[in-house]
Motif scaffolding. Structure first.
Motif, mmCIF file in Angstrom:
data_model
loop_
_atom_site.group_PDB
_atom_site.id
_atom_site.type_symbol
_atom_site.label_atom_id
_atom_site.label_comp_id
_atom_site.label_asym_id
_atom_site.label_seq_id
_atom_site.Cartn_x
_atom_site.Cartn_y
_atom_site.Cartn_z
ATOM 1 N N SER A 61 0.829 -1.213 0.000
ATOM 2 C CA SER A 61 0.000 0.000 0.000
ATOM 3 C C SER A 61 0.857 1.254 0.000
ATOM 4 O O SER A 61 0.519 2.243 -0.659
ATOM 5 N N THR A 62 1.958 1.203 0.720
ATOM 6 C CA THR A 62 2.856 2.354 0.774
ATOM 7 C C THR A 62 3.428 2.650 -0.604
ATOM 8 O O THR A 62 3.430 3.799 -1.053
ATOM 9 N N VAL A 63 3.921 1.618 -1.285
ATOM 10 C CA VAL A 63 4.483 1.815 -2.622
ATOM 11 C C VAL A 63 3.396 2.323 -3.571
ATOM 12 O O VAL A 63 3.639 3.226 -4.379
ATOM 13 N N ALA A 64 2.191 1.791 -3.451
ATOM 14 C CA ALA A 64 1.087 2.254 -4.297
ATOM 15 C C ALA A 64 0.775 3.726 -4.036
ATOM 16 O O ALA A 64 0.496 4.488 -4.972
ATOM 17 N N LEU A 65 0.809 4.144 -2.780
ATOM 18 C CA LEU A 65 0.592 5.565 -2.468
ATOM 19 C C LEU A 65 1.651 6.439 -3.123
ATOM 20 O O LEU A 65 1.344 7.507 -3.663
ATOM 21 N N PHE A 66 2.901 6.004 -3.058
ATOM 22 C CA PHE A 66 3.967 6.797 -3.667
ATOM 23 C C PHE A 66 3.863 6.793 -5.192
ATOM 24 O O PHE A 66 4.300 7.728 -5.848
ATOM 25 N N GLU A 67 3.285 5.753 -5.764
ATOM 26 C CA GLU A 67 3.098 5.703 -7.221
ATOM 27 C C GLU A 67 1.925 6.561 -7.678
ATOM 28 O O GLU A 67 1.973 7.180 -8.741
ATOM 29 N N ASN A 68 0.844 6.624 -6.843
ATOM 30 C CA ASN A 68 -0.396 7.240 -7.296
ATOM 31 C C ASN A 68 -0.775 8.549 -6.608
ATOM 32 O O ASN A 68 -1.463 9.369 -7.204
ATOM 33 N N GLU A 69 -0.389 8.723 -5.366
ATOM 34 C CA GLU A 69 -0.832 9.893 -4.597
ATOM 35 C C GLU A 69 0.280 10.919 -4.378
ATOM 36 O O GLU A 69 0.090 12.096 -4.604
ATOM 37 N N TYR A 70 1.405 10.439 -3.866
ATOM 38 C CA TYR A 70 2.501 11.352 -3.524
ATOM 39 C C TYR A 70 3.336 11.609 -4.765
ATOM 40 O O TYR A 70 3.695 10.686 -5.482
ATOM 41 N N ALA A 71 3.648 12.846 -4.993
ATOM 42 C CA ALA A 71 4.477 13.212 -6.139
ATOM 43 C C ALA A 71 5.788 13.787 -5.627
ATOM 44 O O ALA A 71 6.014 14.990 -5.648
ATOM 45 N N VAL A 72 6.658 12.913 -5.133
ATOM 46 C CA VAL A 72 7.940 13.370 -4.599
ATOM 47 C C VAL A 72 8.813 13.793 -5.773
ATOM 48 O O VAL A 72 9.079 12.999 -6.678
ATOM 49 N N PRO A 73 9.244 15.059 -5.765
ATOM 50 C CA PRO A 73 10.004 15.561 -6.912
ATOM 51 C C PRO A 73 11.371 14.887 -7.052
ATOM 52 O O PRO A 73 12.122 14.764 -6.098
ATOM 53 N N GLY A 74 11.658 14.412 -8.262
ATOM 54 C CA GLY A 74 12.987 13.915 -8.602
ATOM 55 C C GLY A 74 13.321 12.508 -8.167
ATOM 56 O O GLY A 74 14.465 12.083 -8.328
ATOM 57 N N LEU A 75 12.362 11.757 -7.629
ATOM 58 C CA LEU A 75 12.649 10.398 -7.184
ATOM 59 C C LEU A 75 11.630 9.419 -7.737
ATOM 60 O O LEU A 75 10.434 9.716 -7.771
ATOM 61 N N PRO A 76 12.102 8.229 -8.133
ATOM 62 C CA PRO A 76 11.143 7.180 -8.507
ATOM 63 C C PRO A 76 10.313 6.796 -7.277
ATOM 64 O O PRO A 76 10.806 6.859 -6.144
ATOM 65 N N PRO A 77 9.061 6.404 -7.470
ATOM 66 C CA PRO A 77 8.173 6.130 -6.336
ATOM 67 C C PRO A 77 8.718 5.118 -5.316
ATOM 68 O O PRO A 77 8.600 5.326 -4.115
ATOM 69 N N GLU A 78 9.310 4.023 -5.790
ATOM 70 C CA GLU A 78 9.798 3.019 -4.839
ATOM 71 C C GLU A 78 10.986 3.536 -4.024
ATOM 72 O O GLU A 78 11.073 3.296 -2.819
ATOM 73 N N VAL A 79 11.858 4.292 -4.651
ATOM 74 C CA VAL A 79 12.991 4.890 -3.928
ATOM 75 C C VAL A 79 12.474 5.901 -2.903
ATOM 76 O O VAL A 79 12.935 5.934 -1.749
ATOM 77 N N ALA A 80 11.503 6.707 -3.313
ATOM 78 C CA ALA A 80 10.913 7.686 -2.388
ATOM 79 C C ALA A 80 10.253 6.974 -1.207
ATOM 80 O O ALA A 80 10.346 7.439 -0.058
ATOM 81 N N ALA A 81 9.600 5.850 -1.458
ATOM 82 C CA ALA A 81 8.959 5.100 -0.378
ATOM 83 C C ALA A 81 9.996 4.578 0.609
ATOM 84 O O ALA A 81 9.823 4.693 1.828
ATOM 85 N N TYR A 82 11.083 4.011 0.106
ATOM 86 C CA TYR A 82 12.142 3.516 0.993
ATOM 87 C C TYR A 82 12.788 4.653 1.780
ATOM 88 O O TYR A 82 12.984 4.550 3.000
#
Length: 163
Positions: A64-85
């Motif tokens: 669910s965390t990885v899905a949130l980073f893929e779909n909800e959170y838009a962390v600038p400059g980082l791939p979603p899985e890296v941002a989640a970690y």
């Protein structure tokens, strides 16, 4: 010391005796010195627990965390899985340091920036959520600029190994 209770419930010192005013101010300063370490620790504990609980929520359901980073959170400059970690690591590691008072100013600074990134990367943050983040940011700034206080490992280390 003659204290006067006013109609509104406040207490004042008569201005006709400057010595009394000075003694009252000295007493207030002593009380502040005595209470400050507990307040410093309380701030660190409050903010640290908020971020740590968020980290625990993230690891409770990693998919669910990885899905949130893929779909909800838009962390600038980082791939979603890296941002989640990275986000989860920051939320689990730095609050512990903050509460212990070890590397406190650096931990507070990183968490302050992390807090800003969290606000920027989640556009659907409610007004209440935004106020919470502002509150946590302000408390982190208190720790950053004031320091960890006497109830911290940083303080013990400084006493043991003076610079």
């Amino acid at each position: 010391m003659d204290l006067v209770a006013n109609r509104n419930g406040s207490i004042s010192v008569p201005a006709d005796n400057p010595g009394r005013i000075v003694r009252c101010a000295q007493l207030a300063l002593r009380a502040a010195e005595w209470l400050a370490p507990g307040l410093d620790f309380g701030i660190r504990l409050l903010v640290g627990s908020v971020f740590f609980q968020s980290g625990l929520t993230k690891i409770a359901s990693w998919s669910s965390t990885v899905a949130l980073f893929e779909n909800e959170y838009a962390v600038p400059g980082l791939p979603p899985e890296v941002a989640a970690y990275l986000g989860t690591g920051v939320e689990l590691f730095l609050p512990v340091l903050l509460v212990l008072g070890l590397g406190t100013r650096l931990s507070a600074a990183v968490l302050f920036v992390f807090n800003i990134i969290a606000v920027i990367s989640y556009p659907d943050l409610s007004e209440v959520g935004l106020k919470d983040h502002q509150y946590w940011g302000l408390l982190l700034l208190v720790t950053l600029f004031h320091g960890p206080g006497k109830l911290s490992l940083d303080h013990l280390i400084r006493r043991k190994f003076p610079v």
